[in-house]
Design a protein around this motif. Structure first.
Motif, short mmCIF file in Angstrom:
data_model
loop_
_atom_site.label_atom_id
_atom_site.label_comp_id
_atom_site.label_asym_id
_atom_site.label_seq_id
_atom_site.Cartn_x
_atom_site.Cartn_y
_atom_site.Cartn_z
N ALA A 4 0.85 -1.19 0.00
CA ALA A 4 0.00 0.00 0.00
C ALA A 4 0.89 1.24 0.00
O ALA A 4 1.99 1.23 0.56
CB ALA A 4 -0.88 -0.03 1.24
N GLU A 5 0.39 2.28 -0.65
CA GLU A 5 1.14 3.55 -0.65
C GLU A 5 1.20 4.12 0.76
O GLU A 5 0.23 4.04 1.51
CB GLU A 5 0.41 4.57 -1.54
CG GLU A 5 0.64 4.35 -3.00
CD GLU A 5 0.77 5.68 -3.75
OE1 GLU A 5 0.19 6.68 -3.29
OE2 GLU A 5 1.46 5.70 -4.78
N LYS A 6 2.33 4.70 1.10
CA LYS A 6 2.47 5.32 2.42
C LYS A 6 2.38 6.83 2.27
O LYS A 6 3.13 7.43 1.49
CB LYS A 6 3.84 4.98 3.01
CG LYS A 6 3.93 3.60 3.62
CD LYS A 6 5.20 3.54 4.51
CE LYS A 6 5.26 2.26 5.31
NZ LYS A 6 5.53 1.09 4.48
N THR A 7 1.46 7.41 3.05
CA THR A 7 1.34 8.87 3.05
C THR A 7 1.65 9.39 4.44
O THR A 7 1.17 8.86 5.43
CB THR A 7 -0.10 9.28 2.65
OG1 THR A 7 -0.39 8.75 1.37
CG2 THR A 7 -0.26 10.80 2.61
N ALA A 8 2.46 10.44 4.48
CA ALA A 8 2.79 11.08 5.76
C ALA A 8 2.29 12.52 5.75
O ALA A 8 2.16 13.14 4.69
CB ALA A 8 4.31 11.08 5.97
N ASP A 33 5.64 7.53 0.18
CA ASP A 33 5.28 7.80 -1.22
C ASP A 33 4.77 9.22 -1.42
O ASP A 33 5.00 9.83 -2.46
CB ASP A 33 4.20 6.80 -1.67
CG ASP A 33 4.69 5.38 -1.49
OD1 ASP A 33 5.63 5.00 -2.20
OD2 ASP A 33 4.16 4.67 -0.62
N ARG A 34 4.02 9.69 -0.40
CA ARG A 34 3.42 11.02 -0.53
C ARG A 34 3.55 11.77 0.78
O ARG A 34 3.45 11.18 1.85
CB ARG A 34 1.91 10.88 -0.85
CG ARG A 34 1.62 10.51 -2.28
CD ARG A 34 0.13 10.51 -2.67
NE ARG A 34 -0.83 10.59 -1.61
CZ ARG A 34 -1.56 11.68 -1.33
NH1 ARG A 34 -1.43 12.79 -2.03
NH2 ARG A 34 -2.44 11.67 -0.34
N VAL A 35 3.75 13.08 0.67
CA VAL A 35 3.80 13.92 1.87
C VAL A 35 2.75 15.01 1.73
O VAL A 35 2.67 15.69 0.70
CB VAL A 35 5.20 14.56 2.05
CG1 VAL A 35 5.19 15.55 3.21
CG2 VAL A 35 6.26 13.50 2.30
N ILE A 36 1.93 15.14 2.77
CA ILE A 36 0.98 16.27 2.82
C ILE A 36 1.59 17.31 3.75
O ILE A 36 1.77 17.06 4.95
CB ILE A 36 -0.39 15.83 3.38
CG1 ILE A 36 -0.97 14.67 2.59
CG2 ILE A 36 -1.35 17.03 3.40
CD1 ILE A 36 -2.22 14.05 3.24
N ARG A 69 4.47 14.40 -5.67
CA ARG A 69 4.27 13.57 -4.47
C ARG A 69 4.02 14.42 -3.22
O ARG A 69 3.79 13.87 -2.14
CB ARG A 69 5.49 12.67 -4.27
CG ARG A 69 5.62 11.64 -5.41
CD ARG A 69 7.00 11.03 -5.43
NE ARG A 69 7.24 10.30 -4.20
CZ ARG A 69 8.45 10.08 -3.68
NH1 ARG A 69 9.52 10.53 -4.27
NH2 ARG A 69 8.57 9.39 -2.57
N VAL A 70 4.09 15.73 -3.39
CA VAL A 70 3.82 16.61 -2.24
C VAL A 70 2.52 17.36 -2.50
O VAL A 70 2.35 17.98 -3.55
CB VAL A 70 4.98 17.62 -2.04
CG1 VAL A 70 4.64 18.61 -0.93
CG2 VAL A 70 6.27 16.88 -1.72
N ALA A 87 -6.01 9.69 5.62
CA ALA A 87 -5.38 8.37 5.48
C ALA A 87 -3.85 8.49 5.49
O ALA A 87 -3.15 7.90 4.67
CB ALA A 87 -5.86 7.65 4.23
N ALA A 88 -3.37 9.32 6.42
CA ALA A 88 -1.92 9.56 6.54
C ALA A 88 -1.50 9.22 7.98
O ALA A 88 -1.42 10.11 8.84
CB ALA A 88 -1.60 11.01 6.20
#
Ligand code: PNS
Length: 170
Positions: A4-8, A33-36, A69-70, A87-88
């Protein structure tokens, strides 16, 4: 095997984002994978603010326009509620020095009490940035110092427009 993709979520006041923050964002992308990048509304209402919430979000969007990705967001209320609905389940925080540790450790444990699924990752910036903070950048800028070496070029542009050419050494 796919995973699963990891989002932070990387939360903060970001008034303004510094090169130290940016360094942490880019390092985080090696782990997830992604940063918010999430600007806290509560942290945007102080009298010493330089940019308001909408301005901070707009600046951040420009800083990361070439990095798909940001993503940039603002949030009100609890950080863990924002992380859950986004979902982070990972919070990234920068640690510059031991002096940051106590407050960060307390926040991490409180956040985990509020949402046990959250994991907090502390990251250290490049040592060129360990002394940097948004509040010092604001102070130097207000006192007509040059902050070119401390903020991304887009932030410098916005600070020149707000404060004047002195912030870029002019
Ligand atoms: O850039 P900052 O000021 O160090 O960021 C602090 C921030 C915004 C991450 C923190 O104040 C926060 O998480 N605020 C949201 C409200 C919240 O969840 N408070 C409880 C934290 S334990």
């Amino acid at each position: 095997m796919s995973r699963a993709e990891k989002t932070a979520v990387y939360p903060g006041s970001f008034d303004p984002i510094t090169l130290g923050h940016d360094d942490i964002v880019r390092r985080s992308l090696k782990l997830v994978d992604r940063v918010i990048v999430a600007v806290a509304e509560t942290a945007s209402q102080s009298k010493s603010s330089l940019f308001d919430l909408e301005e901070r979000v707009a600046i951040l969007e420009r800083v990361y326009e070439d990095e798909p990705r940001v993503t940039i967001s603002s949030f009100e209320g609890l950080l863990v509620d924002f992380a859950r609905t986004s979902a982070a389940p990972i919070i990234i925080r920068g640690l510059r020095a031991v002096s940051d540790f106590e407050y960060e450790f307390q926040m991490a444990l409180m956040n985990r009490s509020l949402w046990p699924q959250i994991e907090v990752i502390f990251m250290t910036p490049d040592n060129r940035y360990t002394f940097l903070s948004s509040s010092l950048v604001r102070e130097v800028a207000r006192l007509k110092g040059d902050v070119t070496a401390f903020v991304p070029p887009i932030v410098l542009e916005a600070m020149v427009a707000r404060i004047g050419p002195s912030v870029a050494g002019g």
